[in-house]
Design an enzyme around this catalytic site. Structure first.
Site, short mmCIF file in Angstrom:
data_model
loop_
_atom_site.label_atom_id
_atom_site.label_comp_id
_atom_site.label_asym_id
_atom_site.label_seq_id
_atom_site.Cartn_x
_atom_site.Cartn_y
_atom_site.Cartn_z
N THR A 70 18.35 -1.04 -17.32
CA THR A 70 19.70 -1.51 -17.06
C THR A 70 20.02 -1.23 -15.59
OG1 THR A 70 20.46 -1.11 -19.29
CG2 THR A 70 22.09 -0.77 -17.59
N ARG A 73 23.52 -6.89 -31.73
CA ARG A 73 23.66 -5.51 -31.26
C ARG A 73 24.24 -5.46 -29.84
NH1 ARG A 73 21.78 -2.24 -26.75
NH2 ARG A 73 21.83 -0.10 -27.44
N VAL A 74 25.23 -4.65 -29.65
CA VAL A 74 25.83 -4.47 -28.32
C VAL A 74 25.72 -2.99 -27.95
CG1 VAL A 74 27.92 -4.69 -26.93
CG2 VAL A 74 27.44 -6.38 -28.70
N GLY A 75 25.29 -2.74 -26.73
CA GLY A 75 25.16 -1.35 -26.27
C GLY A 75 26.39 -0.85 -25.55
N ASP A 76 26.22 0.21 -24.80
CA ASP A 76 27.34 0.83 -24.10
C ASP A 76 27.73 0.11 -22.82
OD1 ASP A 76 24.75 1.63 -23.14
OD2 ASP A 76 25.74 3.11 -21.86
N THR A 92 23.24 4.59 -17.96
CA THR A 92 22.03 3.96 -18.50
C THR A 92 21.39 4.92 -19.50
OG1 THR A 92 19.79 3.19 -18.03
CG2 THR A 92 20.72 4.76 -16.47
N GLY A 93 20.85 4.36 -20.57
CA GLY A 93 20.21 5.21 -21.57
C GLY A 93 20.40 4.66 -22.96
N GLY A 146 22.11 3.51 -25.60
CA GLY A 146 23.49 3.07 -25.63
C GLY A 146 24.33 3.59 -26.78
N1 ASP Z 1 22.30 1.44 -22.15
C1 ASP Z 1 21.62 0.19 -22.39
C2 ASP Z 1 21.87 -0.27 -23.81
O1 ASP Z 1 21.87 0.55 -24.70
C3 ASP Z 1 20.15 0.27 -22.19
C4 ASP Z 1 19.67 0.87 -20.89
O2 ASP Z 1 20.37 1.64 -20.25
O3 ASP Z 1 18.54 0.54 -20.48
O4 ASP Z 1 22.00 -1.45 -24.02
#
Ligand code: ASP
Length: 310
Positions: A176, A204-207, A227-228, A230
């Site tokens: 990300t 699916r939706v992340g953070d 990032t991480g 989510g």
């Molecule tokens: N945080 C992002 C998600 O969960 C993924 C990422 O940081 O690479 O969609």
């Protein structure tokens, strides 16, 4: 002179020294450097924080190296679904978009949602219709095709697994992307953009596009891009938590960012990192993973580009 600064990231994860070839490392550093310099140039020419973060993130989205825009990972259906958010710390205006396909620069669409509608967050089909109404053209699936990411997806597509792009213990493409900036007028802003997780499904939706989870900005406290994993950043309301720790507990941006990444998110099982800046241009870049693609530049002449834990 008032201090101004820009920080960017290209994702955190199992980035262990030696797994990547020196050439690949150089490619990542060059891509980070280019995005950093383009964004910083905006600040230098008296531009505002919003323009600086959008410029930097657009550059990262255009690079196939990062999991955003062009380099987005594959979903379970073999498509690319992208999420992005941008927030202005001066006004608390925000724009976010989720589950979009074919858009070259999701971060610009997020900004258009902020500036051209009365809404904050548009998703899926409706967001696509809004984009088309503004004249956005769509890139073909070939534009987003990448052999490495295709293989990542092939490896798990017949399973229930979904995977963080950056959690594979082999040479790979991670990340990300995000940017936070403090401009000469002490206004701050944050922008984040992602393709999410490989093999994700069911919308699916992340953070990343969620205001307060993966992205947040408030001139009173800080601008943050995460990032991480989510799901954990959503449950920990991570980005807003950094702001809260500063506002209610009087922590510095460094203390608050570290508390969230090395304690609060970690305690609930989340791995990742974040970048943050306050309205005096002070920065923080903590991560609890082996590495995080990151870079910063300040008006005091400091500049650094990093991948691993030093
Ligand atoms: N945080 C992002 C998600 O969960 C993924 C990422 O940081 O690479 O969609």
């Amino acid at each position: 002179m008032k201090k101004y600064s820009l920080v960017i990231h290209g994702g955190a994860g199992t980035l262990v020294k030696g797994l990547m070839t020196p050439q690949k490392e150089e490619q990542y550093k060059a891509a980070l450097n280019e995005a950093l310099e383009k964004g910083y140039a905006v600040l230098e020419k008296d531009g505002n924080a919003m323009d600086a973060v959008e410029t930097a993130v657009k550059h990262l989205e255009d690079s196939p190296l990062f999991n955003a825009g062009r380099g987005s990972v594959f979903t379970n259906d073999g498509t690319h679904e992208m999420d992005a958010a941008i927030m202005d710390g001066k006004t608390l205006d925000a724009g976010a978009v989720s589950l979009i396909t074919g858009i070259k620069n999701p971060i610009s669409l997020a900004r258009d949602i902020m500036e051209k509608t009365d809404h904050v967050f548009l998703a899926g089909e409706g967001a696509m219709r809004f984009a088309k109404s503004l004249g956005y053209t769509l890139e073909t699936p070939e534009y987003f095709y990448d052999e490495h990411r295709y293989q990542q997806w092939q490896n798990i597509k017949d399973s229930d697994k979904f995977q963080l792009d950056h959690s594979m213990k082999k040479e790979g493409k991670f990340g990300t992307v995000g940017a936070v900036a403090c401009d000469k007028n002490r206004n701050i802003a944050a922008a984040t953009s992602t393709g999410g997780m490989t093999n994700k499904r069911w919308g699916r939706v992340g953070d990343s596009p969620m205001i307060g989870a993966g992205n947040y900005a408030n001139n009173k406290t800080c601008a943050v891009s995460c990032t991480g994993s989510g799901e954990y950043f959503i449950r920990g309301v991570a980005a807003y938590d950094v702001s809260c720790l500063m506002e209610y507990k009087g922590m510095t941006v460094e203390e608050a960012a570290s508390e969230v990444i090395n304690k609060r998110v970690l305690e609930i099982g989340g791995d990742g990192g974040l970048i943050a800046v306050d309205s005096e241009g002070n920065i923080a870049m903590p991560f609890n993973t082996e590495g995080m693609y990151r870079a910063f530049k300040t008006s005091e002449g400091k500049k650094e580009i990093g991948i691993y834990r030093e």
